[in-house]
Design a protein around this motif. Structure first.
Motif, PDB file in Angstrom:
ATOM      1  N   LYS A 151      -0.656  15.196  58.115  1.00  0.00           N
ATOM      2  CA  LYS A 151      -1.553  14.566  57.148  1.00  0.00           C
ATOM      3  C   LYS A 151      -1.591  15.413  55.880  1.00  0.00           C
ATOM      4  CE  LYS A 151      -4.629  12.755  60.698  1.00  0.00           C
ATOM      5  NZ  LYS A 151      -5.986  12.774  61.243  1.00  0.00           N
ATOM      6  N   PRO A 152      -1.849  14.782  54.733  1.00  0.00           N
ATOM      7  CA  PRO A 152      -1.992  15.564  53.503  1.00  0.00           C
ATOM      8  C   PRO A 152      -3.156  16.555  53.621  1.00  0.00           C
ATOM      9  CG  PRO A 152      -1.738  13.231  52.988  1.00  0.00           C
ATOM     10  CD  PRO A 152      -1.935  13.340  54.470  1.00  0.00           C
ATOM     11  N   GLN A 153      -2.843  17.809  53.496  1.00  0.00           N
ATOM     12  CA  GLN A 153      -3.844  18.850  53.705  1.00  0.00           C
ATOM     13  C   GLN A 153      -4.934  18.852  52.650  1.00  0.00           C
ATOM     14  OE1 GLN A 153      -3.755  20.917  56.729  1.00  0.00           O
ATOM     15  NE2 GLN A 153      -2.686  18.966  56.920  1.00  0.00           N
ATOM     16  N   CYS A 154      -4.591  18.486  51.418  1.00  0.00           N
ATOM     17  CA  CYS A 154      -5.616  18.448  50.370  1.00  0.00           C
ATOM     18  C   CYS A 154      -6.685  17.411  50.710  1.00  0.00           C
ATOM     19  CB  CYS A 154      -5.000  18.177  49.001  1.00  0.00           C
ATOM     20  SG  CYS A 154      -4.082  16.616  48.874  1.00  0.00           S
ATOM     21  N   MET A 155      -6.266  16.278  51.247  1.00  0.00           N
ATOM     22  CA  MET A 155      -7.217  15.231  51.627  1.00  0.00           C
ATOM     23  C   MET A 155      -8.075  15.692  52.801  1.00  0.00           C
ATOM     24  SD  MET A 155      -4.840  11.835  51.268  1.00  0.00           S
ATOM     25  CE  MET A 155      -6.124  10.598  51.266  1.00  0.00           C
ATOM     26  N   GLU A 156      -7.471  16.460  53.692  1.00  0.00           N
ATOM     27  CA  GLU A 156      -8.202  16.951  54.869  1.00  0.00           C
ATOM     28  C   GLU A 156      -9.341  17.909  54.489  1.00  0.00           C
ATOM     29  OE1 GLU A 156      -7.602  16.390  58.452  1.00  0.00           O
ATOM     30  OE2 GLU A 156      -6.782  14.632  57.427  1.00  0.00           O
ATOM     31  N   VAL A 157      -9.134  18.726  53.455  1.00  0.00           N
ATOM     32  CA  VAL A 157     -10.129  19.745  53.111  1.00  0.00           C
ATOM     33  C   VAL A 157     -11.067  19.337  51.983  1.00  0.00           C
ATOM     34  CG1 VAL A 157      -8.666  21.640  53.921  1.00  0.00           C
ATOM     35  CG2 VAL A 157      -8.610  20.986  51.504  1.00  0.00           C
ATOM     36  N   CYS A 158     -10.784  18.267  51.273  1.00  0.00           N
ATOM     37  CA  CYS A 158     -11.608  17.872  50.128  1.00  0.00           C
ATOM     38  C   CYS A 158     -13.012  17.473  50.580  1.00  0.00           C
ATOM     39  CB  CYS A 158     -10.954  16.715  49.371  1.00  0.00           C
ATOM     40  SG  CYS A 158     -11.915  16.200  47.927  1.00  0.00           S
ATOM     41  N   PRO A 159     -14.042  18.178  50.096  1.00  0.00           N
ATOM     42  CA  PRO A 159     -15.406  17.873  50.541  1.00  0.00           C
ATOM     43  C   PRO A 159     -16.004  16.618  49.921  1.00  0.00           C
ATOM     44  CG  PRO A 159     -15.466  19.620  48.932  1.00  0.00           C
ATOM     45  CD  PRO A 159     -14.011  19.334  49.212  1.00  0.00           C
TER      46      PRO A 159
END
Length: 81
Positions: free
Chosen positions: A47-55
């Motif tokens: 999965k796109p990691q930026c999307m996973e961590v974006c609050p």
């Protein structure tokens, strides 16, 4: 597709270090994603990691840059040579 950061970005700095391709950088007002470097983490993660961590969930697919899985994987191979 490449990913896109909307103006809802709060400049929290968590997405930039998560990008394995260095596609995310600080823009004039918010973080931006370089579509020529973005592979949606294909080749690196499921999965796109930026999307996973974006609050604030301000990262989505960019409708202006349409790419399929094969195109993203070819871009990954080119970037990692």
């Amino acid at each position: 597709m490449a990913l896109l950061i909307s103006d809802e970005c709060i400049n929290c700095d968590v997405c930039e270090p998560e990008c394995p391709n260095g596609a995310i950088s600080q823009g004039e007002e918010i973080y931006i994603i370089n579509p020529s470097l973005c592979t949606e983490c294909v080749g690196h993660h499921d999965k796109p990691q930026c999307m996973e961590v974006c609050p604030v969930d301000c990262i989505s697919k960019d409708p202006g840059v349409v790419e399929d899985q094969d195109s993203l994987y070819r871009k990954y191979l080119k970037l990692t040579r």
